[in-house]
Write an enzyme that holds these catalytic residues in place. Structure first.
Site, PDB file in Angstrom:
ATOM      1  N   GLU A 113      70.707  66.495  74.889  1.00  0.00           N
ATOM      2  CA  GLU A 113      71.855  67.351  74.559  1.00  0.00           C
ATOM      3  C   GLU A 113      72.466  68.001  75.791  1.00  0.00           C
ATOM      4  O   GLU A 113      73.699  68.126  75.894  1.00  0.00           O
ATOM      5  CB  GLU A 113      71.397  68.424  73.566  1.00  0.00           C
ATOM      6  CG  GLU A 113      72.488  69.360  73.095  1.00  0.00           C
ATOM      7  CD  GLU A 113      71.952  70.362  72.086  1.00  0.00           C
ATOM      8  OE1 GLU A 113      72.414  71.514  72.106  1.00  0.00           O
ATOM      9  OE2 GLU A 113      71.074  70.000  71.290  1.00  0.00           O
ATOM     10  N   ASP A 114      71.628  68.398  76.753  1.00  0.00           N
ATOM     11  CA  ASP A 114      72.106  69.230  77.855  1.00  0.00           C
ATOM     12  C   ASP A 114      72.008  68.598  79.235  1.00  0.00           C
ATOM     13  O   ASP A 114      72.381  69.227  80.226  1.00  0.00           O
ATOM     14  CB  ASP A 114      71.323  70.553  77.877  1.00  0.00           C
ATOM     15  CG  ASP A 114      71.659  71.431  76.691  1.00  0.00           C
ATOM     16  OD1 ASP A 114      72.764  71.283  76.149  1.00  0.00           O
ATOM     17  OD2 ASP A 114      70.820  72.248  76.292  1.00  0.00           O
TER      18      ASP A 114
END
Length: 732
Positions: free
Chosen positions: A131-132
């Site tokens: 996600e990051d």
């Protein structure tokens, strides 16, 4: 970034990990879970990865907690996962100033303390990388296998740039679908939310409240349903502190005041119990379990003034199931039990895997001490729920295995999780029919707000799990999905019942299904639908069929809702023909039933109308329902009496109230040759009583004599056949 941080300028109220440990005296203090030192971990994380043969210092807490539950676990996957996570998140910082890697470390520690196996912890360390950071799911799969990839994908949020306002509900939908195949997905999400709630701190007040609201409405109920009480209770306290700061502060003061007292009734009773069990030769631990903040608040609202025993409960831990009942017998023999407080969740576990015996004993001063009795394994499951079940895909009986046949190779692309609870299966079914994110989001919150689940049995030996308050309508859609549109009635515990009947735990439900593939649900069913699956299916059909919904065949005065009409049809014999009735139609082979509004009997003049399922309903020609259906253009079917003169008829007896009247009436009916199929007696009104009997007669010719016999009963002033006179309703 997914992990939110704090701003020290507007701190959230501090809630201890073991909520009452901060203020409880040593005699009632339980061992709290070690709190991760973010600053120390931050310093360790900044040192970067260590040599391949050494574990990084930063995951020392995780390893210690993991080895406590799984002493033989292979730690190499954790080392590699930490190295990848640390290098991927390097340079990212939380708002509180710690390196970002401290968040996945804290989440992983929470799960390790609960006893999660290695695969879950590996995925937890990596849960924010896709996600990051630049890490891809394919890279995760290549380095750690398909299971870890699946778990990481399950908790990865959908991008707001792609989904806009729908991102949050659609992320939860995606996560729940993934949880349906592997409950470990939700375990990671719950631990993730717990750490974020612990560090929520200074976000704008409105954002704190929004996150706390979602936690209250969605995450806490999910933690309850998955049995992860350790996470659920701390989340409850953190939400309580944010959304109800005044009540939280008042509760904190109550706990502090109790901690300052010199005498502790829980400690006294605990010591008495230890002596009783020692003398009985039962090996057991007796511990004090302080209530958490929300629990104290609830008890205070329920009981008003709190006394010392209200601030906690006693927990008795034994080795075997049989010992639980042995402890119960000794306590009830040697102490004063409060019988109304006894519950056996061992014989009948809760739907979230919870097992314990609950009881309570009374002290001489009137205080009541609640007692929980369970085995050590039951206690592990009570605290950790599905997390304690380990890897549902491990080969053999090794619940902690991370490798082996089947671990990375789901059969035919399917993942059949043996731990999937019934409520989750129902949720996954109805979410597929939710037409849009808003409907899904609101319905999800409503569904999760239902606290208890009941189990009903099917005649074939199967079971249905339904929320408390569910009706036969819900059972129909729970068992048949949208095919339940064809449901025409039910039997509950062997007796005919309307579809609006509310079910109780342990009921046996037989659903009666029509044969017409074009059957329509009734609009009235929406009033009785308690589950999202039923409401969504009915509403979707009504939306796609404007003005549709099975209309009443007869006037509303005798309850012409569909389930009641069809219940009457199933009081009949095979083929829909009333028992003993012989009616012929001008469509040979058509199933026939006698209308309940006028209950025609030979030699009444009769007519018929086709209704759902290819059945012909037979009315007396003077019945008001006939004129109503003719006015709507319903096709009239020619019908006539056959050779048999047996009949079923409904009679209404009006009488003055007196002792023994019901017995005299039923005796008169029996002597006149009538068999009572059903009977109802309305509450007296102005000393007058109305009785309604449905009777089976071997010969319709005996009906006048039977009615005279009923009229001759003292107190009876009129007997008549049912004939509805209510004006026909206007249908949309």
């Amino acid at each position: 970034m997914s992990a939110e941080a704090t701003n020290p300028s507007t701190p959230v109220p501090v809630v201890p990990t073991a909520a009452t440990a901060a203020v409880a005296p040593a005699s009632v203090r339980r061992k709290s879970r070690p709190r991760i030192d973010l600053r120390r971990l931050g310093r360790a994380a900044l040192l970067g990865p260590t040599a391949r043969d050494r574990l990084p210092d930063a995951i020392g807490h995780v390893v210690e907690a993991h080895r406590a539950h799984h002493p033989d676990a292979d730690l190499e996957p954790l080392r590699r996962a930490y190295v990848l996570a640390e290098s991927s998140h390097r340079g990212q910082m939380r708002k509180s100033g710690e390196p970002y890697i401290t968040h996945p470390l804290a989440v992983t520690l929470i799960l390790a303390e609960l006893g999660a196996e290695t695969t879950t912890l590996t995925a937890s360390l990596l849960h924010d990388t896709v996600e990051d950071t630049e890490v891809t799911l394919e890279q995760v799969r290549e380095q750690f296998g398909e299971e870890v990839r699946y778990l990481v994908d399950g908790v990865t949020k959908l991008e707001k740039v792609d989904y806009g306002a729908a991102a949050e509900p659609e992320t939860f939908r995606k996560m729940l679908v993934a949880t349906g195949s592997d409950v470990r997905v939700m375990s990671i999400k719950l631990a993730d939310r717990l750490h974020n709630m612990r560090t929520l701190g200074v976000m704008r007040r409105e954002k704190q409240e929004r996150i706390a609201g979602v936690t209250r409405d969605v995450l806490i109920p999910l933690a309850e349903r998955l049995g992860v009480q350790a996470l659920k209770t701390e989340l409850e306290d953190l939400v309580f502190a944010i959304l109800h700061p005044e009540e939280y502060e008042h509760t904190r003061e109550l706990i502090a005041e109790n901690a300052a007292r010199t005498a502790d009734p829980l400690a006294v009773v605990a010591e008495e119990m230890r002596g009783v069990l020692r003398e009985a030769g039962i090996s057991a631990e007796v511990l004090i379990r302080p209530r958490h903040f929300v629990s104290v608040h609830r008890v205070a609202r329920k009981r008003g003034q709190l006394r010392g025993a209200d601030f906690g409960r006693l927990l008795v831990l034994v080795g075997e199931d049989a010992d639980c009942y042995g402890v119960l017998g000794e306590l009830h023999t040697c102490m004063t039990p409060v019988v109304s407080e006894f519950k056996d969740f061992i014989a009948v576990p809760k739907f979230n895997l919870y097992q314990s015996l609950h009881t309570a004993v009374a002290r001489p001063d009137g205080q009541v001490v609640e007692v929980l009795i369970r085995t050590h394994q039951m206690h592990k499951v009570a605290e950790a729920g599905v997390v304690a079940l380990g890897n549902p895909y491990a080969s053999g009986t090794d619940a902690t295995a991370t490798d082996g046949p089947g671990a990375d190779d789901p059969v035919d692309g399917e993942r059949a999780d043996p731990t999937r609870p019934g409520w989750l299966s129902r949720l996954l079914e109805w979410q597929q029919a939710a037409p849009d994110p808003d409907t899904f989001w609101s319905t999800l919150r409503e569904d999760l707000a239902q606290d208890r689940e009941i189990t009903v049995f099917r005649p074939d030996g199967g079971t249905l799990g339904l929320p408390e308050g569910a009706s036969c309508v819900d059972a129909a859609y729970g068992q048949y999905g949208e095919d339940a549109h064809a449901c025409i009635g039910a039997r509950v515990n062997g007796r005919l019942a309307t579809l609006s009947t509310v079910l109780k735990d342990g009921d046996t439900v037989e659903l009666l299904m029509g044969q017409d593939p074009a059957s329509e649900p009734s609009r009235e069913w929406l009033e009785h639908a308690h589950t999202p699956a039923a409401r969504i299916a009915i509403q979707r059909w009504l939306t796609t069929h404007p003005g549709g919904g099975a209309p009443a065949d007869e006037p509303a005065g005798y309850r012409a809702d569909a389930d009641f009409r069809e219940r009457r049809s199933h009081e009949s014999g095979p083929g829909g023909r009333p028992q003993g009735a012989d009616v012929r139609t001008d469509r040979p082979g058509a199933a026939v039933r006698l209308a309940g509004c006028c209950t025609p009997v030979p030699p009444d003049e009769i007519t018929g109308f086709p209704v759902r399922g290819g059945v012909v309903t037979v009315h007396r020609v003077e019945c008001v329902a006939v004129a109503h259906m003719k006015s709507r253009g319903r096709t009239e079917i020619g019908v006539r009496w056959g050779e048999s003169t047996a009949c079923r008829v409904t009679l209404v007896a009006e009488s003055f109230g007196r002792r023994g009247l019901l017995a005299d009436l039923t005796e008169a009916i029996a002597l006149a040759g009538g068999d009572i199929v059903s009977a109802t007696v309305e509450p007296p009104s102005e000393q007058r009583v109305r009785h309604t009997y449905t009777l089976q007669l071997p010969d319709a010719a005996g009906l006048p004599a039977l009615m005279r016999a009923m009229r001759d009963v003292p107190g009876v002033y009129d007997v008549s056949r049912t004939q509805n006179q209510t004006p026909a309703p206007r249908l949309p």
